[in-house]
Write an enzyme that holds these catalytic residues in place. Structure first.
Site, PDB file in Angstrom:
ATOM      1  N   ASN A  44       0.859  -1.177   0.000  1.00  0.00           N
ATOM      2  CA  ASN A  44       0.000   0.000   0.000  1.00  0.00           C
ATOM      3  C   ASN A  44       0.904   1.239   0.000  1.00  0.00           C
ATOM      4  OD1 ASN A  44       0.954   0.273   2.657  1.00  0.00           O
ATOM      5  ND2 ASN A  44      -0.861  -0.714   3.534  1.00  0.00           N
ATOM      6  N   ASP A  49     -11.738  -3.612   0.093  1.00  0.00           N
ATOM      7  CA  ASP A  49     -10.740  -3.059   1.000  1.00  0.00           C
ATOM      8  C   ASP A  49     -10.128  -1.783   0.419  1.00  0.00           C
ATOM      9  OD1 ASP A  49      -9.047  -3.524   3.502  1.00  0.00           O
ATOM     10  OD2 ASP A  49      -7.512  -3.324   1.955  1.00  0.00           O
TER      11      ASP A  49
END
Length: 347
Positions: free
Chosen positions: A26, A220
Site C-alpha cells: 500500500n 478493501d
C-alpha cells in the site's frame, strides 16, 4: 444410507506460501490488506473445492458465502513470506467451514508471527449447473464437543446471513473531485467513495463468476480511500466484520463498490462497504446488491503509532442511526476482546 450419517473424511489442511513483493504494498509500504484477504480466500477456495470433490460423481466448485470477522493482528511487510494455512473444521449438508491462519516469516532471521485469523463458509455448486447446490462430504470430529461447537457456529452465521440479506441500504453515487470541495470535512458525504469495475475473465472462476477474493480486495481498496479521506493520514485495515455474499456476479457485469463512514471512536473508524452488480448487456435483469460488509480502520503516524480519529459529523437521521448501530458493534467487539483476554489470563 444418508451421506451425513456415516462420516468418513478426516479433517483436512493445506498451506500456501509466497513472498510479498513491492506490487503488494500500500502507499505506506506494508502489504495491502486486500492482498491478504485475497490470499485467505484463495486458500479457503482450494481446500473446500478439493474436499467437496472427494466423494461423488458430480464435480463442483466451492463458492464463498460468508467470511466471519477477520482481525489484522500485525502488518505484513514487503520481503516477508506469507504462510496461509487453511483447515476444514465443520461440514453441514450444503456448507463447509474453513478456518484460516496467516503467518508472516522473516526469511533473514527466521522470526514468525501471526498476522490474521478468519473463518469462511463455502457452498459447493455443480460444474454442470451453477444453480444446483451439491451435498458436502462429512468429516470426522475428534469429539462430540467439536461437532456441537461447529453446529452452533453454522446456525449463527446462517441467521446473520439471512438477516443481512434483507438490508439493502442506499446507493452511493460516485462523487467527482470538484463536488467534494463543497462538502464539509469529516462528514459522511465528504469521504464516501465508489469504484466502478468491469468484471473480466481474470476475475472469475471456471463458472464465470467473480472470485470472492477479488471482490474483497476491491472492497478493501474503497474502504481505505474512505478512511484516508476522513483522516488525511496513513490508514491501515484493523479488522473486517462478516462479509456476506448475497448473490453471484457474472463475467461481463459492471460492479460498483461503494463505501461510507458509519462510526468513529477515538482510535478507530468503521466503514460500510457494499457491492452492487449491474448486468448492462441484459436489459431484462436489474441491478442487485451482491456483497456487504463493515471494515474497521485505524490511523497511524510515521512511526506506526495510533493517531486520534476526527469525530464523524452526522447530518441526517439515517446517518445518526447508522452511527448508533456502529457504536453498538464497536462496544460489543470491545467487550468480547476484554472477555477473551480475561479468559487467557485465568488459564
Amino acid at each position: 444410507m444418508d451421506q451425513h450419517s456415516a462420516p468418513f473424511c478426516p479433517l483436512r489442511a493445506i498451506q500456501i506460501s509466497r513472498i510479498m513483493r513491492p506490487d503488494d504494498a500500500n502507499i505506506a509500504g506494508s502489504v495491502h490488506g486486500g492482498t491478504i484477504l485475497k490470499m485467505i480466500e484463495e486458500a479457503g477456495f482450494i481446500i473446500s473445492t478439493r474436499h467437496c470433490n472427494s466423494q461423488g460423481e458430480e464435480h463442483s466448485m466451492a463458492a464463498l458465502a460468508r467470511v466471519e470477522r477477520t482481525d489484522f493482528l500485525s502488518p505484513m511487510c514487503i520481503g516477508e513470506v506469507a504462510h496461509v494455512s487453511a483447515e476444514i473444521t465443520y461440514t453441514a449438508k450444503h456448507s463447509v467451514e474453513v478456518q484460516v491462519q496467516v503467518i508472516a516469516e522473516n526469511i533473514l532471521t527466521g522470526d514468525k508471527r501471526i498476522t490474521n485469523r478468519a473463518s469462511l463458509w463455502y457452498v459447493p455448486l455443480s460444474i454442470r449447473n451453477v444453480d444446483k447446490v451439491l451435498e458436502v462430504p462429512p468429516i470426522e470430529y475428534t469429539d462430540t464437543e467439536q461437532e456441537e461447537n461447529g453446529r452452533k457456529r453454522y446456525e449463527a452465521q446462517k441467521l446473520e446471513r439471512l438477516a443481512t440479506k434483507q438490508k439493502n441500504g442506499d446507493v452511493i453515487l460516485p462523487m467527482i473531485s470538484l463536488d467534494r470541495h463543497t462538502k464539509e470535512p469529516h462528514t459522511v458525504n465528504f469521504s464516501q467513495s465508489s469504484l466502478i469495475h468491469l468484471v473480466g475473465p481474470s476475475d472469475c472462476t471456471l463458472h464465470g463468476f467473480v472470485h470472492g477474493g477479488v471482490t474483497m480486495k476491491l472492497m478493501d481498496e474503497v474502504a481505505g480511500i474512505v478512511a484516508a479521506r476522513h483522516c488525511k493520514t496513513n490508514v491501515v485495515t484493523a479488522s473486517v466484520d462478516a462479509i456476506n455474499f448475497h448473490r453471484k456476479i457474472q463475467k461481463g457485469f459492471v460492479i460498483t463498490v461503494s463505501g461510507r463512514m458509519t462510526f468513529t471512536s477515538n482510535k478507530s473508524m468503521e466503514i460500510e462497504v457494499f457491492v452492487d452488480a449491474d448486468p448492462i448487456v441484459e436489459d431484462t435483469r436489474e441491478r442487485f446488491r451482491a456483497v456487504s460488509a463493515y471494515f474497521t480502520y485505524v490511523s497511524l503516524d510515521e512511526k506506526g503509532k495510533p493517531l486520534s480519529i476526527p469525530e464523524l459529523k452526522t447530518e441526517t437521521e439515517d446517518e445518526k442511526k447508522r452511527f448508533e448501530e456502529g457504536k453498538m458493534r464497536y462496544l460489543q467487539t470491545k467487550a468480547k476482546r476484554q472477555s477473551e483476554k480475561l479468559a487467557l489470563t485465568q488459564q
